[in-house]
Write a protein that holds these residues in place. Sequence first.
Motif, mmCIF file in Angstrom:
data_model
loop_
_atom_site.group_PDB
_atom_site.id
_atom_site.type_symbol
_atom_site.label_atom_id
_atom_site.label_comp_id
_atom_site.label_asym_id
_atom_site.label_seq_id
_atom_site.Cartn_x
_atom_site.Cartn_y
_atom_site.Cartn_z
ATOM 1 N N MET A 30 0.712 -1.046 0.013
ATOM 2 C CA MET A 30 -0.063 0.045 -0.115
ATOM 3 C C MET A 30 0.715 1.224 0.176
ATOM 4 N N ALA A 31 0.590 2.313 -0.683
ATOM 5 C CA ALA A 31 1.103 3.489 -0.606
ATOM 6 C C ALA A 31 0.689 4.320 0.530
ATOM 7 N N LEU A 32 1.506 4.880 1.239
ATOM 8 C CA LEU A 32 1.221 5.602 2.279
ATOM 9 C C LEU A 32 1.137 7.261 2.039
ATOM 10 N N GLU A 33 0.233 7.714 1.538
ATOM 11 C CA GLU A 33 0.322 9.051 0.851
ATOM 12 C C GLU A 33 0.584 9.944 2.017
ATOM 13 N N ASN A 34 0.269 9.799 3.249
ATOM 14 C CA ASN A 34 0.523 10.725 4.376
ATOM 15 C C ASN A 34 1.942 10.805 4.859
ATOM 16 N N PHE A 35 2.704 9.969 4.254
ATOM 17 C CA PHE A 35 4.034 10.091 4.486
ATOM 18 C C PHE A 35 5.013 10.448 3.390
ATOM 19 N N LYS A 36 4.318 10.915 2.174
ATOM 20 C CA LYS A 36 5.093 11.092 0.931
ATOM 21 C C LYS A 36 6.165 11.916 1.073
ATOM 22 N N ASN A 37 5.956 12.982 2.202
ATOM 23 C CA ASN A 37 7.049 14.070 2.394
ATOM 24 C C ASN A 37 8.076 13.845 3.326
ATOM 25 N N SER A 38 7.782 12.658 4.036
ATOM 26 C CA SER A 38 8.483 12.106 5.480
ATOM 27 C C SER A 38 9.998 11.907 5.019
ATOM 28 N N ASP A 39 10.892 11.637 5.899
ATOM 29 C CA ASP A 39 12.261 11.351 5.857
ATOM 30 C C ASP A 39 12.083 9.718 5.774
ATOM 31 N N LEU A 40 12.356 9.059 4.587
ATOM 32 C CA LEU A 40 12.128 7.828 4.124
ATOM 33 C C LEU A 40 13.357 6.935 4.611
ATOM 34 N N HIS A 41 14.389 7.627 4.948
ATOM 35 C CA HIS A 41 15.228 6.816 5.454
ATOM 36 C C HIS A 41 15.102 6.202 7.001
ATOM 37 N N CYS A 49 13.951 -0.626 1.731
ATOM 38 C CA CYS A 49 13.933 -2.170 1.725
ATOM 39 C C CYS A 49 14.772 -2.657 0.668
ATOM 40 N N ILE A 50 15.617 -3.668 0.902
ATOM 41 C CA ILE A 50 16.590 -4.225 -0.143
ATOM 42 C C ILE A 50 15.939 -4.556 -1.380
ATOM 43 N N TYR A 51 14.612 -4.733 -1.530
ATOM 44 C CA TYR A 51 14.077 -5.217 -3.004
ATOM 45 C C TYR A 51 13.519 -3.827 -3.726
ATOM 46 N N PHE A 52 13.791 -2.539 -3.190
ATOM 47 C CA PHE A 52 13.289 -1.272 -3.845
ATOM 48 C C PHE A 52 14.260 -1.139 -4.907
ATOM 49 N N MET A 53 13.770 -0.739 -5.984
ATOM 50 C CA MET A 53 14.770 -0.197 -7.206
ATOM 51 C C MET A 53 14.545 0.892 -7.639
ATOM 52 N N SER A 83 4.130 -6.245 3.050
ATOM 53 C CA SER A 83 4.404 -7.439 4.152
ATOM 54 C C SER A 83 5.853 -8.001 3.967
ATOM 55 N N LEU A 84 6.377 -7.879 2.680
ATOM 56 C CA LEU A 84 7.753 -8.230 2.414
ATOM 57 C C LEU A 84 9.082 -7.643 2.772
ATOM 58 N N TRP A 85 8.694 -6.469 3.317
ATOM 59 C CA TRP A 85 9.858 -5.343 3.786
ATOM 60 C C TRP A 85 10.799 -5.956 4.408
ATOM 61 N N THR A 86 12.085 -5.718 3.849
ATOM 62 C CA THR A 86 13.478 -6.348 4.457
ATOM 63 C C THR A 86 14.391 -5.188 4.376
ATOM 64 N N PRO A 87 14.935 -4.972 5.618
ATOM 65 C CA PRO A 87 15.704 -3.703 5.873
ATOM 66 C C PRO A 87 17.022 -3.538 4.900
ATOM 67 N N ASN A 88 17.283 -2.456 4.331
ATOM 68 C CA ASN A 88 18.355 -2.298 3.565
ATOM 69 C C ASN A 88 19.224 -1.336 4.435
ATOM 70 N N GLU A 89 20.153 -1.965 5.086
ATOM 71 C CA GLU A 89 20.891 -1.264 6.166
ATOM 72 C C GLU A 89 21.852 0.155 5.499
ATOM 73 N N LYS A 90 21.909 0.150 4.203
ATOM 74 C CA LYS A 90 22.561 1.118 3.463
ATOM 75 C C LYS A 90 21.724 2.332 3.475
ATOM 76 N N GLU A 91 20.360 2.216 3.405
ATOM 77 C CA GLU A 91 19.420 3.470 3.525
ATOM 78 C C GLU A 91 18.968 3.767 4.718
ATOM 79 N N ILE A 92 19.005 2.877 5.941
ATOM 80 C CA ILE A 92 18.516 3.217 6.960
ATOM 81 C C ILE A 92 19.279 4.133 7.896
ATOM 82 N N LYS A 93 18.826 5.317 8.418
ATOM 83 C CA LYS A 93 19.506 6.096 9.155
ATOM 84 C C LYS A 93 18.959 6.287 10.634
#
Length: 93
Positions: A30-41, A49-53, A83-93
């Motif tokens: 699901m797209a979370l429109e309320n978070f569109k302008n949030s710090d996505l890190h 997520c590791i699967y995001f391209m 539900s398949l979100w897997t953390p991408n340690e390079k992007e998370i701050k």
Amino acid sequence: MSTTNILSTQKIPQEATQLNKLTKVSSGYMALENFKNSDLHRGYFCYNCIYFMKPNHCAIVTDEGQDLHGKTSNEIASYGICSLWTPNEKEIK
């Protein structure tokens, strides 16, 4: 356009290119429109997520179709989640 000038750094096994991706609904996307302008890190977003391209695709979920909210788009939003979100340690701050 000549494809000889395009280089890819992705190493995708040939058999993986024959697999079907999950639909948005079956993955729980699901797209979370309320978070569109949030710090996505920070937080659980497709962006980190590791699967995001980047900029708006997923390696395992299709771009097209309806999400869990019934919204249709032809992209995977960086501010989305599934539900398949897997953390991408390079992007998370």
